[in-house]
Design an enzyme around this catalytic site. Structure first.
Site, PDB file in Angstrom:
ATOM      1  N   LEU B  18      30.829  39.818  -2.183  1.00 17.89           N
ATOM      2  CA  LEU B  18      30.300  40.400  -0.958  1.00 17.89           C
ATOM      3  C   LEU B  18      29.369  41.546  -1.335  1.00 17.89           C
ATOM      4  CD1 LEU B  18      33.758  40.628   0.819  1.00 17.89           C
ATOM      5  CD2 LEU B  18      32.043  38.924   1.311  1.00 17.89           C
ATOM      6  N   GLY B  19      28.189  41.239  -1.876  1.00 18.19           N
ATOM      7  CA  GLY B  19      27.171  42.255  -2.117  1.00 18.19           C
ATOM      8  C   GLY B  19      26.764  42.752  -0.757  1.00 18.19           C
ATOM      9  N   THR B  20      27.283  43.907  -0.403  1.00 23.50           N
ATOM     10  CA  THR B  20      27.506  44.217   1.000  1.00 23.50           C
ATOM     11  C   THR B  20      26.884  45.511   1.482  1.00 23.50           C
ATOM     12  OG1 THR B  20      29.615  43.120   0.835  1.00 23.50           O
ATOM     13  CG2 THR B  20      29.423  44.679   2.588  1.00 23.50           C
ATOM     14  N   SER B  21      26.768  45.623   2.798  1.00 23.10           N
ATOM     15  CA  SER B  21      26.548  46.917   3.444  1.00 23.10           C
ATOM     16  C   SER B  21      27.624  47.085   4.507  1.00 23.10           C
ATOM     17  CB  SER B  21      25.177  46.968   4.104  1.00 23.10           C
ATOM     18  OG  SER B  21      24.167  46.756   3.158  1.00 23.10           O
ATOM     19  N   GLY B 149      24.493  47.877  -0.497  1.00 26.47           N
ATOM     20  CA  GLY B 149      23.435  48.330   0.400  1.00 26.47           C
ATOM     21  C   GLY B 149      23.553  49.792   0.797  1.00 26.47           C
TER      22      GLY B 149
END
EC number: 3.4.25.1
Lengths: 256, 215, 242
Positions: B18-21, B149
């Site tokens: 989950l490369g996430t913001s 992010g």
């Protein structure tokens, strides 16, 4: 001790690093999809199984039954998808008998993800789980590391990108059963034609609310082999007989 | 079994991440959680409509970042513990939930890649936000941001966050913040999801790219 | 954090299979027309068997860019061969073609290709090369090369990804390996005899449809180039596309 044995793990790591010995698993370098429709859910798969660049089986079955109305499509290591599916199927049936209730899709999903998470991705099963239960129709995907996703449509395997391209462009809300079957089969075909890891036929399983699940084995067969140009029947005696030995038959009394 | 050297980098190869913001913000009436909806395996978007806002109790939710498998497993275990806690002692507090999260993340830090924000509302403590970054430390905050992010919006959030904002102000703050995070972070995208936790209960919001992209 | 070393890999494997068979007064060189990398198809129709001139067929299968480069180099070499061996007097009888142009023999072509390949001994062309044509006596002839130039004249040779699947079939059906005269109890080998062009074409088609069934990087189309004393002819047959 219970569970899988990792006794040979270090040996295999050593062998992989210091020798040319390779451990090859049969991978279902696959295209599998799942699509929900207005009264249920369907899953579909191609039927090619590979060992490296070689086709190991031209018409294998990638659709597994977890419960009568819960089915799953498997990608990844063939042995793992089969084993994990049978294990969960077995436990789910026991649970169902014990509770006197129809098994639920979320139960199988939770059991699958907890099992797969425990093995930290070493059990290489990538599954699309679908089915109907007293709470309705459900569609999920599970990855080898234990993560799960929910959605109206899913695709997994080496052909998942080709299949997803079709799903993303053709899918709409409130599909009929017939529309969903066509969409799923078209998505699998995209994998069959454009992904080298996928090929041969399309298998479909339809799970409709209030009805028995139906497995449509080889729903589409767009890759029938053409007639060969020549006959390869050898004249009798073409293969030399090197040795003939006749062994006497012995009667064995079997004591009851 | 003993003495097996497990290489974490190897184990995690090809894992869904989950490369996430994500963020959670306290406001006048409670707390709001926000997240993008992208899940990726390398360059491929495995799920563009992911729900990273996860329930552990009706009034306690969390935002997940890092490994999808790890954070789902941790959230499931926390939910189990809280259900058990509730059966024995009654409604758990947000702090209790955060503490269970922290214990799991700290004790298993070698095997986990999980960055979690816990947020909840209860009558006594109102809205609360706890951040649990990678090592397993626990930080109570007025608001928290996390995920790949988030690096792009530290400045924006620091300048624009105010205490005791209204619901509309807070939703706007989160929408603007995540909009920028998604814009600059390639691993974030899709829709913006929000969960509002107040005395009134749970409210879910969703914002599509057409709305948040050019604010 | 530990440092990561990045490497540029100049080679890739573009799959595909080629097959050359020599007959009594003809030779064929066939190849599938699929070009791949990993699990993707670059093209469903990309020729890899070429008529390079002087009644010589050539194909270099493996890494397509190297294959193309090698064929291009040989064509250029052949051009220079003609420049250097063309006489202004067109009536000398040794000159085997009109306009004073001297045709390169197949065995000279083979030797020339050996030098092209060995010239890159320590950064090889990543290809299995096969050429086909007619020898000085007008008999069908096939030469096959390893990536660094070792070569041999053969009756029959398969190259590329599906070679290991195809070769045993050819050994059996072209060279009659493991076939004995009926009633000889495995004592008298089946007598070698030339196959007709029609029979060879049938074998080639069956070989390719079979390999297409079992090798993922072979398929889409089959292009067969046939060389006889009358020149070069092409035939195309579709293969399965999955």
């Amino acid at each position: 001790m219970s569970g899988l044995s990792f006794d040979n793990y270090q040996r295999n790591q050593y062998l992989a690093a210091h020798t040319n010995i390779k451990f090859q698993t049969t991978s279902t370098g696959t295209t599998i999809v799942g699509v929900k429709f207005n009264n249920g859910v369907i899953i579909a798969a191609d039927t090619r199984s590979t060992q490296g660049p070689i086709v190991a089986d031209k018409n294998c079955e990638k659709l597994h039954r977890i419960a009568p109305k819960i089915w799953c499509a498997g990608a990844g290591t063939a042995a793992d998808t089969e084993a994990v599916t049978q294990l969960i199927s077995s436990n789910l049936e026991l649970q169902s008998l014990y509770t006197k209730r129809e098994p639920r899709v979320v139960s199988s999903l939770q059991m699958l993800k907890q099992h797969l998470f425990k093995y930290q991705g070493h059990v290489g099963a990538y599954l699309i789980v679908a089915g109907v239960d007293p709470t309705g129709a459900h569609l999920f995907s599970v990855q080898a590391h234990g993560s799960t996703d929910v959605g109206y449509y899913q695709s997994l395997g080496s052909g998942s990108l080709a299949a997803m391209a079709v799903l993303e462009s053709e899918w709409k809300q409130d599909l009929t059963k017939e529309e969903a079957i066509k969409l799923a089969a078209d998505a699998i075909e995209a994998g069959i034609w454009n992904d080298l890891g996928s090929g041969s036929n399309v298998d479909v399983c339809v799970m409709e609310i209030g009805q028995d699940a139906q497995l449509l084995r080889n729903y589409r067969t767009p890759n029938v082999r053409e007639q060969k140009q020549r006959s390869y029947k050898f004249a009798r005696g073409t293969t030399g007989v090197l040795k003939t030995e006749i062994i006497e038959e012995h009667e064995i009394d079997v004591v009851a | 079994m003993d003495g097996i050297q497990v290489d974490i980098q190897h184990l995690k190869k090809g894992e869904v991440s989950l490369g996430t913001s994500i963020m959670a913000v306290t406001f006048r009436d409670g707390v709001i959680l926000g997240a993008d909806s992208r899940t990726s395996t390398g360059a491929y978007i495995a799920n563009r409509v992911t729900d990273k806002l996860t329930r552990v109790q009706d009034n306690i939710w969390c935002c997940r970042s890092g490994s999808a498998a790890d954070t789902q497993a941790v959230a499931d275990i926390v939910q189990y513990h809280l259900d058990l806690y509730k059966a024995q002692f009654g409604e758990p507090s947000t702090k209790t939930a955060a503490s269970i999260f922290q214990t799991l993340c700290y004790e298993n830090k070698d095997n986990l890649s999980a960055g979690i924000i816990v947020a909840g509302f209860d009558k006594k403590n109102k809205g609360e936000v706890y951040s649990i970054p990678l090592g397993g430390s626990l930080h109570k905050q007025k608001y928290a941001i996390a995920g790949s992010g988030s690096t792009f919006i530290y400045g924006y959030c620091d300048k624009n966050f105010k205490e005791d904002m209204s619901k509309e102000e807070t939703v706007n703050f989160i929408k603007h913040s995540l909009s920028q995070a998604i814009k600059w972070d390639g691993s974030s995208g899709g829709v913006i999801r929000m969960v509002i936790l107040t005395e009134a209960g749970v409210e879910r919001l969703i914002f599509y790219p057409e709305e948040y992209e050019n604010l | 954090m530990q440092p990561i070393q990045h490497n540029f890999n100049p080679y890739s494997d573009n799959g595909g299979t080629i097959l050359g068979i020599a007959g009594k007064d003809f030779a064929v060189l066939a190849g599938d027309t699929r070009q791949t990398v990993d699990y993707s198809i670059n093209s469903r129709y990309e020729s890899k068997v070429f008529d390079v001139g002087d009644n010589i067929l050539m194909s270099a299968n493996g890494f397509a860019a190297d294959g193309d480069a090698l064929v291009k180099k040989f064509k250029n070499s052949l051009k220079w061969y003609h420049f250097n061996h063309t006489s202004s007097i067109s009536s000398i009888s040794e000159l085997s073609e009109q306009n004073g142009q001297h045709k390169m023999s197949l065995k000279s072509a083979a030797r020339n290709i050996q030098h092209l390949l060995y010239g890159k001994r320590f950064f090889p062309y990543y290809v299995h090369t096969i050429i086909a044509g007619l020898d000085e006596e007008g008999k069908g002839s096939v030469f096959s090369f390893d990536p660094v130039g070792s070569y041999e004249r053969e009756q029959c040779r398969a190259g590329g990804a599906g070679a290991s699947l195809m070769m045993p079939f050819l050994d059996n059906q072209v060279n009659f390996n493991n076939q004995y005269e009926p009633d000889s109890h495995g004592q008298v080998k089946k007598k070698l005899e030339y196959l007709s062009l029609d029979e060879v074409l049938q074998l080639v088609r069956d070989a390719f449809t079979s390999v297409t069934e079992r090798h993922i990087s072979v398929g889409d189309g089959l292009e067969i180039l046939i060389v006889t004393k009358d020149g070069v002819r092409k035939e195309f047959f579709p293969l399965k596309k999955d």
